[in-house]
Design a protein around this motif. Structure first.
Motif, PDB file in Angstrom:
ATOM      1  N   UNK A 156     -10.270 -17.357 -64.401  1.00 26.29           N
ATOM      2  CA  UNK A 156      -9.208 -17.071 -65.365  1.00 26.29           C
ATOM      3  C   UNK A 156      -9.316 -18.037 -66.539  1.00 26.29           C
ATOM      4  N   UNK A 157     -10.113 -17.647 -67.519  1.00 25.70           N
ATOM      5  CA  UNK A 157     -10.334 -18.504 -68.684  1.00 25.70           C
ATOM      6  C   UNK A 157      -9.836 -17.787 -69.938  1.00 25.70           C
ATOM      7  N   UNK A 158      -9.768 -18.524 -71.021  1.00 26.33           N
ATOM      8  CA  UNK A 158      -9.293 -17.940 -72.275  1.00 26.33           C
ATOM      9  C   UNK A 158      -7.832 -17.542 -72.168  1.00 26.33           C
ATOM     10  N   UNK A 159      -7.516 -16.328 -72.611  1.00 31.06           N
ATOM     11  CA  UNK A 159      -6.140 -15.825 -72.570  1.00 31.06           C
ATOM     12  C   UNK A 159      -5.627 -15.678 -71.135  1.00 31.06           C
ATOM     13  N   UNK A 160      -6.544 -15.440 -70.196  1.00 27.03           N
ATOM     14  CA  UNK A 160      -6.154 -15.234 -68.796  1.00 27.03           C
ATOM     15  C   UNK A 160      -5.734 -16.527 -68.103  1.00 27.03           C
ATOM     16  N   UNK A 161      -5.989 -17.662 -68.741  1.00 23.64           N
ATOM     17  CA  UNK A 161      -5.636 -18.956 -68.147  1.00 23.64           C
ATOM     18  C   UNK A 161      -4.138 -19.050 -67.846  1.00 23.64           C
ATOM     19  N   UNK A 162      -3.333 -18.385 -68.656  1.00 22.08           N
ATOM     20  CA  UNK A 162      -1.880 -18.390 -68.463  1.00 22.08           C
ATOM     21  C   UNK A 162      -1.457 -17.683 -67.174  1.00 22.08           C
ATOM     22  N   UNK A 163      -2.347 -16.898 -66.580  1.00 23.41           N
ATOM     23  CA  UNK A 163      -2.029 -16.139 -65.366  1.00 23.41           C
ATOM     24  C   UNK A 163      -2.285 -16.926 -64.079  1.00 23.41           C
ATOM     25  N   UNK A 164      -2.800 -18.150 -64.193  1.00 21.96           N
ATOM     26  CA  UNK A 164      -3.154 -18.933 -63.008  1.00 21.96           C
ATOM     27  C   UNK A 164      -1.951 -19.165 -62.092  1.00 21.96           C
ATOM     28  N   UNK A 165      -0.850 -19.642 -62.640  1.00 18.14           N
ATOM     29  CA  UNK A 165       0.333 -19.926 -61.812  1.00 18.14           C
ATOM     30  C   UNK A 165       0.862 -18.668 -61.127  1.00 18.14           C
ATOM     31  N   UNK A 166       0.879 -17.574 -61.857  1.00 19.48           N
ATOM     32  CA  UNK A 166       1.356 -16.304 -61.312  1.00 19.48           C
ATOM     33  C   UNK A 166       0.475 -15.849 -60.144  1.00 19.48           C
ATOM     34  N   UNK A 167      -0.838 -15.963 -60.315  1.00 17.38           N
ATOM     35  CA  UNK A 167      -1.769 -15.572 -59.258  1.00 17.38           C
ATOM     36  C   UNK A 167      -1.628 -16.468 -58.032  1.00 17.38           C
ATOM     37  N   UNK A 168      -1.461 -17.758 -58.240  1.00 18.50           N
ATOM     38  CA  UNK A 168      -1.276 -18.683 -57.113  1.00 18.50           C
ATOM     39  C   UNK A 168       0.038 -18.386 -56.385  1.00 18.50           C
ATOM     40  N   UNK A 169       1.064 -18.038 -57.133  1.00 18.01           N
ATOM     41  CA  UNK A 169       2.348 -17.667 -56.528  1.00 18.01           C
ATOM     42  C   UNK A 169       2.183 -16.419 -55.659  1.00 18.01           C
ATOM     43  N   UNK A 170       1.410 -15.461 -56.131  1.00 20.30           N
ATOM     44  CA  UNK A 170       1.162 -14.230 -55.373  1.00 20.30           C
ATOM     45  C   UNK A 170       0.379 -14.527 -54.091  1.00 20.30           C
ATOM     46  N   UNK A 171      -0.601 -15.410 -54.174  1.00 22.08           N
ATOM     47  CA  UNK A 171      -1.384 -15.800 -52.990  1.00 22.08           C
ATOM     48  C   UNK A 171      -0.472 -16.451 -51.956  1.00 22.08           C
ATOM     49  N   UNK A 172       0.369 -17.351 -52.411  1.00 23.18           N
ATOM     50  CA  UNK A 172       1.308 -18.020 -51.497  1.00 23.18           C
ATOM     51  C   UNK A 172       2.246 -17.005 -50.828  1.00 23.18           C
ATOM     52  N   UNK A 173       2.716 -16.025 -51.590  1.00 26.32           N
ATOM     53  CA  UNK A 173       3.600 -14.997 -51.042  1.00 26.32           C
ATOM     54  C   UNK A 173       2.894 -14.172 -49.972  1.00 26.32           C
ATOM     55  N   UNK A 174       1.627 -13.837 -50.225  1.00 29.93           N
ATOM     56  CA  UNK A 174       0.843 -13.106 -49.235  1.00 29.93           C
ATOM     57  C   UNK A 174       0.621 -13.907 -47.968  1.00 29.93           C
ATOM     58  N   UNK A 175       0.410 -15.210 -48.127  1.00 31.42           N
ATOM     59  CA  UNK A 175       0.228 -16.086 -46.962  1.00 31.42           C
ATOM     60  C   UNK A 175       1.508 -16.147 -46.138  1.00 31.42           C
TER      61      UNK A 175
END
Length: 180
Positions: A156-175
């Motif tokens: 997640x680089x460039x503009x997608x870098x802002x999505x890192x926290x959201x993606x990590x939150x989703x991973x935690x929710x799945x766990x």
């Protein structure tokens, strides 16, 4: 010995390929052997898409899987197509938000994750793939949580870098969903 032979499948646009790429990259970061083999239907979006990921402590002779140890099904057609090839006692992860039927096999372990609902609750339906990835990680421990975070940071680089926290939150929710 560590060995995971996974098929992740769904419709194009559900993030199946990113799921596989992140998992395979995380395996490399963990120092494991890995392969990622994408397969697309003829349509760009809405068609079928699946990928095969193999993670092992030993050299991998072929990226092709006849009998996966795990299947992650994002939709009904994917479950119907790949459930039959799943190894006995294998893990079948299903997005129970959209898969409203039971698998036909009784010799496998089924993990139901309402991934679409969880993604909607978090605020972005596009992160259902990361919810499923979190569930997969918790159930299999195929790669480390730190390597997943690093893989996401690299991908997640460039503009997608802002999505890192959201993606990590989703991973935690799945766990967390697997623990329930």
């Amino acid at each position: 010995m560590c060995y995971h032979g996974l098929i992740a499948a769904g419709f194009g646009g559900q993030g199946v390929m990113l799921f596989g790429q992140i998992l395979s990259l995380a395996a490399m970061i963990d120092g494991k052997y890995t392969t990622w083999l994408p397969s697309y239907g003829p349509e760009m979006r809405g068609g079928t898409a699946n990928c095969t990921v193999i993670i092992s402590d030993e050299y991998i002779a072929s990226p092709v899987l006849d009998e996966p140890t795990e299947v992650v099904a994002f939709n009904i057609p994917s479950m119907l197509k790949f459930e039959k090839n799943l190894k006995e006692e294998g893990l079948l992860f299903i997005n129970s938000s959209v898969i409203d039927r039971k698998p036909s096999r009784k010799d496998i372990h089924v993990i139901k994750i309402p991934a679409s609902e969880i993604a909607d609750e978090i605020g972005n339906p596009k992160i259902l793939n990361m919810v499923m990835l979190g569930a997969y990680l918790k159930a299999t421990e195929a790669v480390s949580h730190d390597s997943i975070k690093e893989a996401l940071e690299r991908k997640l680089i460039g503009k997608k870098k802002d999505l890192l926290k959201l993606n990590l939150k989703a991973i935690e929710a799945g766990m967390r969903e697997v623990v329930k």
